[in-house]
Design an enzyme around this catalytic site. Structure first.
Site, mmCIF file in Angstrom:
data_model
loop_
_atom_site.group_PDB
_atom_site.id
_atom_site.type_symbol
_atom_site.label_atom_id
_atom_site.label_comp_id
_atom_site.label_asym_id
_atom_site.label_seq_id
_atom_site.Cartn_x
_atom_site.Cartn_y
_atom_site.Cartn_z
ATOM 1 N N MET A 69 73.047 30.335 6.017
ATOM 2 C CA MET A 69 72.715 29.678 7.287
ATOM 3 C C MET A 69 71.639 28.629 7.027
ATOM 4 O O MET A 69 70.560 28.936 6.515
ATOM 5 C CB MET A 69 72.199 30.693 8.320
ATOM 6 C CG MET A 69 73.249 31.641 8.880
ATOM 7 S SD MET A 69 74.701 30.840 9.601
ATOM 8 C CE MET A 69 73.967 29.854 10.915
ATOM 9 N N SER A 116 79.144 20.321 15.576
ATOM 10 C CA SER A 116 78.953 19.122 16.390
ATOM 11 C C SER A 116 79.418 17.857 15.663
ATOM 12 O O SER A 116 79.852 16.906 16.309
ATOM 13 C CB SER A 116 77.488 19.001 16.825
ATOM 14 O OG SER A 116 76.625 19.189 15.739
ATOM 15 N N ASP A 129 76.277 26.692 6.701
ATOM 16 C CA ASP A 129 76.544 26.598 8.145
ATOM 17 C C ASP A 129 75.286 26.178 8.889
ATOM 18 O O ASP A 129 74.295 26.909 8.915
ATOM 19 C CB ASP A 129 77.015 27.983 8.628
ATOM 20 C CG ASP A 129 77.422 28.003 10.090
ATOM 21 O OD1 ASP A 129 77.459 26.940 10.733
ATOM 22 O OD2 ASP A 129 77.712 29.119 10.579
HETATM 23 C C1 DX5 Z 1 75.293 28.482 14.635
HETATM 24 C C2 DX5 Z 1 76.728 28.655 14.201
HETATM 25 C C3 DX5 Z 1 77.332 27.441 13.635
HETATM 26 C C4 DX5 Z 1 77.354 26.241 14.548
HETATM 27 C C5 DX5 Z 1 77.123 25.049 13.689
HETATM 28 O O1 DX5 Z 1 74.697 29.701 14.793
HETATM 29 O O2 DX5 Z 1 76.863 29.699 13.244
HETATM 30 O O3 DX5 Z 1 78.617 27.673 13.069
HETATM 31 O O4 DX5 Z 1 78.548 26.071 15.263
HETATM 32 O O5 DX5 Z 1 76.973 23.953 14.498
HETATM 33 P P1 DX5 Z 1 76.474 22.552 13.928
HETATM 34 O O6 DX5 Z 1 77.411 22.149 12.840
HETATM 35 O O7 DX5 Z 1 76.523 21.672 15.114
HETATM 36 O O8 DX5 Z 1 75.076 22.774 13.394
HETATM 37 ZN ZN ZN Z 2 78.817 29.858 12.208
#
Ligand code: DX5
Ligand code: ZN
Length: 223
Positions: free
Chosen positions: A139, A200, A177
């Site tokens: 993450m 996004s 991610d």
């Molecule tokens: C956040 C999610 C992500 C999220 C990423 O907790 O696990 O998968 O959709 O979104 P972006 O790419 O907009 O940061």
């Molecule tokens: Zn995710």
């Protein structure tokens, strides 16, 4: 799998036209990332089993389910039955991660483990051994919401995991991610991430398919 793949995160899609958005990325992508949130592990609620089951009926993409829930062992069976291909849980959310990986694999699915940016990187070192798990999800934002900024320290974490996976001969997919977009995708992929989740930066755009194609071109993948 190409050397690098993008896994568009449905969280940023228009849920009123969800299959229109999925069909937009389908010609370019092989994965679809599905964020499941429970309002406990993360301060947000999203989709669950019925939505994944419906999406499964209407597309052939590899469903990359990301469980941000406190008691994942209670839910892997329904998410497997719904048609997930990969089921990823958080190391912070279970005392028995190895048993959970076996349970997911026993259901015929690929197992992934994810780590919160505030958790020490070492917490998932045991899963970098050959064969321990099928996917590592780093993450690069605090889980819970789309549209946040990439945490710069994530790059060193990805590089550390990449080296350890390679040294161990592990073929686990290294995924990242959060905050992946045209400004950050090259950095994360050069550090060694091969599956780049982008919400996004794909579904938040007017034409998600073209946005995915542009991201692919930035990491050297052509069609
Ligand atoms: C956040 C999610 C992500 C999220 C990423 O907790 O696990 O998968 O959709 O979104 P972006 O790419 O907009 O940061
Ligand atoms: Zn995710």
């Amino acid at each position: 799998m190409r050397k690098h793949e993008i896994s568009p995160s449905l969280l940023s899609a228009d849920f009123g036209y969800v299959m229109r958005d999925v069909e937009s990325i389908a010609p370019y992508c092989r994965f679809l990332h599905l964020d499941v949130m429970d309002g406990h592990y993360v301060p947000n609620l999203t989709i669950g089993v019925p939505v994944i089951k419906s999406i499964r009926k209407h597309c052939d993409l590899i469903l990359d389910t990301h469980l941000m829930i406190t008691n994942p062992e209670e839910f892997v069976e329904p998410f497997a039955a719904a048609g997930s291909d990969y089921i990823t849980f958080h190391v912070e959310c279970t005392d028995k991660p190895f048993e959970l990986i076996e349970k997911i694999r026993g259901l015929g699915k690929k197992a992934g483990i994810s780590i919160h940016p505030d958790t020490p990187a070492e917490a998932i070192y045991p899963f970098l051994e050959k064969g321990a798990v099928d996917l590592i999800l780093v993450m690069s934002v605090r889980p819970g919401f789309g549209g946040q900024s990439y945490i710069p320290e994530s790059t060193a974490r990805i590089a550390d995991y990449r080296k350890r996976l390679d040294d161990n001969g592990s073929e686990a997919i290294l995924s990242v991610d959060g905050g992946i977009n045209t400004s950050t995708i090259e950095e994360a992929s050069s550090a060694g991430a091969s599956l780049l989740v982008a919400g996004s930066a794909v579904f938040g755009k007017e034409n998600p398919g073209l946005a995915a194609k542009e991201l692919y071109s930035m990491i050297g993948e052509t069609f």
